[in-house]
Design an enzyme around this catalytic site. Structure first.
Site, PDB file in Angstrom:
ATOM      1  N   ALA A   3       7.287   4.619  16.265  1.00 13.36           N
ATOM      2  CA  ALA A   3       7.895   4.903  14.967  1.00 13.36           C
ATOM      3  C   ALA A   3       7.184   6.037  14.227  1.00 13.36           C
ATOM      4  O   ALA A   3       7.781   6.733  13.431  1.00 13.36           O
ATOM      5  CB  ALA A   3       7.914   3.646  14.102  1.00 13.36           C
ATOM      6  N   ILE A  47       2.221   3.027   2.382  1.00 13.67           N
ATOM      7  CA  ILE A  47       3.367   2.977   3.298  1.00 13.67           C
ATOM      8  C   ILE A  47       4.400   1.978   2.803  1.00 13.67           C
ATOM      9  O   ILE A  47       5.606   2.261   2.802  1.00 13.67           O
ATOM     10  CB  ILE A  47       2.911   2.671   4.735  1.00 13.67           C
ATOM     11  CG1 ILE A  47       2.058   3.830   5.267  1.00 13.67           C
ATOM     12  CG2 ILE A  47       4.108   2.405   5.646  1.00 13.67           C
ATOM     13  CD1 ILE A  47       1.369   3.558   6.583  1.00 13.67           C
ATOM     14  N   HIS A  81       5.932   1.319  20.132  1.00  9.05           N
ATOM     15  CA  HIS A  81       4.994   1.846  19.137  1.00  9.05           C
ATOM     16  C   HIS A  81       5.149   3.359  18.988  1.00  9.05           C
ATOM     17  O   HIS A  81       4.193   4.125  19.101  1.00  9.05           O
ATOM     18  CB  HIS A  81       3.556   1.480  19.498  1.00  9.05           C
ATOM     19  CG  HIS A  81       2.638   1.533  18.316  1.00  9.05           C
ATOM     20  ND1 HIS A  81       1.457   0.844  18.282  1.00  9.05           N
ATOM     21  CD2 HIS A  81       2.709   2.167  17.121  1.00  9.05           C
ATOM     22  CE1 HIS A  81       0.836   1.070  17.126  1.00  9.05           C
ATOM     23  NE2 HIS A  81       1.596   1.871  16.409  1.00  9.05           N
ATOM     24  N   ARG A  83       1.168  -3.713  12.402  1.00  3.56           N
ATOM     25  CA  ARG A  83       0.370  -3.941  13.606  1.00  3.56           C
ATOM     26  C   ARG A  83       0.829  -5.255  14.221  1.00  3.56           C
ATOM     27  O   ARG A  83       1.129  -6.218  13.512  1.00  3.56           O
ATOM     28  CB  ARG A  83      -1.135  -4.031  13.286  1.00  3.56           C
ATOM     29  CG  ARG A  83      -1.744  -2.723  12.824  1.00  3.56           C
ATOM     30  CD  ARG A  83      -1.850  -1.745  14.001  1.00  3.56           C
ATOM     31  NE  ARG A  83      -2.445  -0.489  13.624  1.00  3.56           N
ATOM     32  CZ  ARG A  83      -1.766   0.626  13.406  1.00  3.56           C
ATOM     33  NH1 ARG A  83      -0.456   0.644  13.480  1.00  3.56           N
ATOM     34  NH2 ARG A  83      -2.389   1.740  13.099  1.00  3.56           N
ATOM     35  N   GLY A 139       0.856  -1.180   0.000  1.00  2.00           N
ATOM     36  CA  GLY A 139       0.000   0.000   0.000  1.00  2.00           C
ATOM     37  C   GLY A 139       0.892   1.229   0.000  1.00  2.00           C
ATOM     38  O   GLY A 139       2.095   1.154  -0.282  1.00  2.00           O
ATOM     39  N   GLU A 198      -0.700  -3.941  23.566  1.00  2.84           N
ATOM     40  CA  GLU A 198       0.099  -2.772  23.932  1.00  2.84           C
ATOM     41  C   GLU A 198      -0.588  -2.029  25.069  1.00  2.84           C
ATOM     42  O   GLU A 198      -1.794  -1.795  24.982  1.00  2.84           O
ATOM     43  CB  GLU A 198       0.274  -1.855  22.722  1.00  2.84           C
ATOM     44  CG  GLU A 198       1.078  -2.496  21.610  1.00  2.84           C
ATOM     45  CD  GLU A 198       1.202  -1.619  20.365  1.00  2.84           C
ATOM     46  OE1 GLU A 198       0.758  -0.453  20.396  1.00  2.84           O
ATOM     47  OE2 GLU A 198       1.743  -2.103  19.371  1.00  2.84           O
TER      48      GLU A 198
END
Length: 185
Positions: free
Chosen positions: A151, A18, A149, A100, A16, A128
């Site tokens: 980034a 990203i 988490h 994820r 996609g 998380e």
């Protein structure tokens, strides 16, 4: 120690926006080959500036020195990267998950990392914050880099997210929704 990306085989799972942008950034480091996997053909991956090759998912895990995960979490991708795929990685391979946590079988991931079957960099986790008794916390520190988490958490990225969210809301209100995450048809 680590290794340079130059002359390595890089695998990008999920092509996609990203994943494609990540592949473009990897290309700048001069890899020998860029392999990609997506549920559908992505012409942009094969074209410059990326000039990658779409292959079967198993081939990405068999051949890549670095595998970077960029798939959305949904009913079809929960646990998508399981023991069988992870077992294809070599001891010198590095797995990076910034997608994820739920797309990985985290127990299998922790088990194989403890066996030193490959190394990993993880910014996302099944739960998380990570529970204190999670096996991922027992992985030897030379096998994994864990980050909480973050980034995505630069000031600039947060500003872009606000602008994108506002644009999405406006488009929805105007009857032209965009940036939808829908199950595969």
């Amino acid at each position: 120690g680590g290794f340079e990306l130059r002359d390595k085989v890089i695998g990008v799972v999920g092509l996609g926006d990203i994943g494609l942008r990540t592949a473009e950034l990897f290309r700048a480091f001069g890899p020998k080959e860029l392999l990609g996997w997506s549920r559908s053909q992505k012409a942009a991956f094969a074209s410059p500036p990326i000039s990658g090759k779409q292959v079967a998912l198993e081939e990405v895990f068999d051949r890549a020195d670095v595998v970077s995960i960029h798939v959305a979490l949904n009913a079809e991708t929960k646990g998508f990267v399981g023991r069988d795929l992870l077992g294809r990685l070599r001891p010198e391979s590095v797995l990076v998950n910034v997608a994820r946590g739920g797309v990985m079988d985290q127990r299998a991931l922790a088990d194989l990392l403890c066996q030193r079957r490959f190394r990993a960099g993880l910014d996302v986790f099944e739960t998380e914050p990570i529970p204190a008794d999670d096996p991922i916390l027992q992985v030897p520190p030379d096998q994994v880099v864990l980050t909480p988490h973050v980034a995505y958490k630069s000031v600039e990225a947060l500003r872009r997210r606000i602008a994108i969210t506002a644009g999405n809301l406006r488009a929805f209100a105007d009857g032209a929704p965009r940036n939808l995450v829908l199950p595969a048809e």
